[in-house]
Enzyme design. Sequence first.
Site, PDB file in Angstrom:
ATOM      1  N   LYS A  21       0.851  -1.100   0.062  1.00 47.91           N
ATOM      2  CA  LYS A  21      -0.034  -0.035   0.012  1.00 47.91           C
ATOM      3  C   LYS A  21       0.821   1.150  -0.092  1.00 47.91           C
ATOM      4  CE  LYS A  21      -4.513   0.575   2.085  1.00 47.91           C
ATOM      5  NZ  LYS A  21      -5.181   0.563   3.539  1.00 47.91           N
TER       6      LYS A  21
HETATM    7  O1  G3P Z   1      -9.611   1.175   4.083  1.00 40.79           O
HETATM    8  C1  G3P Z   1      -9.725   2.429   4.654  1.00 40.79           C
HETATM    9  C2  G3P Z   1     -10.299   2.599   5.844  1.00 40.79           C
HETATM   10  O2  G3P Z   1      -9.469   1.615   6.834  1.00 40.79           O
HETATM   11  C3  G3P Z   1     -10.313   3.726   6.380  1.00 40.79           C
HETATM   12  O3  G3P Z   1     -11.849   3.797   6.889  1.00 40.79           O
HETATM   13  O4  G3P Z   1     -13.574   4.420   8.421  1.00 40.79           O
HETATM   14  O5  G3P Z   1     -11.141   5.077   8.891  1.00 40.79           O
HETATM   15  O6  G3P Z   1     -12.332   6.124   6.873  1.00 40.79           O
HETATM   16  P1  G3P Z   1     -12.163   4.910   7.949  1.00 40.79           P
END
Ligand code: G3P
Length: 223
Positions: free
Chosen positions: A87
Amino acid sequence: MKFFIDTANLNEIKEAQDLGILDGVTTNPSLMAKEGITGEDNIMAHYKAICNIVDNNVSAEVIATDYEGMISEAKTLSQIDRKIVVKIPMIKDGIKAIRYLADEDIRTNCTLVFSAGQAILAAKAGASYVSPFIGRIDDVSGDGVQLIEQIVLIFKNYEFKTEVLAASIRHNLHLIQCAEIGAHVATCPYKVIIGLLNHPLTDKGLAQFLADHKKAQQTAELA
Ligand code: G3P
């Protein structure tokens, strides 16, 4: 549509894998920290443990933000297991790193994508996946699902091989909308994957079927 689980929690990954529907895992430094995984050796061992559970596609994120640092970390990560996808953040050196890694046949997932322009750059550089963060776009009053639709169309127009990986999915509707518009992959927290199972009419219908079966058995036994 591929289903990835967005977590570094081994129990959740095992549960989703046991369902037989899982195509991969995405992690990030925040998710690793949430599991209390610190120190390079522990982090590497944790990625290996994840690879031992799933069949393919384990995204492991670099910490460096300079070209040389990202390449060096990417090589270390990719040596953990052939299932690793490195990543790389959507920054200038990240694009250069993605190009280098693509030429070395190392798969990459370009993360923190918030615009179609960023997605085009990542695809041109040879990223295997681009990860638009739809929930975070919604958080600032944008339309994350619309961005996925736009990127899917652009990639289709030019037959880019890069897959659109909808990330930052917060609820079931996000997932369904991404499926409707042709996102290649959705990465979801465990609760969203499990949430897809639920419908009150399924529960009600099953309870009725079982009650009717029991009643018929009892009637037969009395006859
Ligand atoms: O895959 C990306 C993710 O982990 C981010 O999610 O909910 O932190 O925006 P969030």
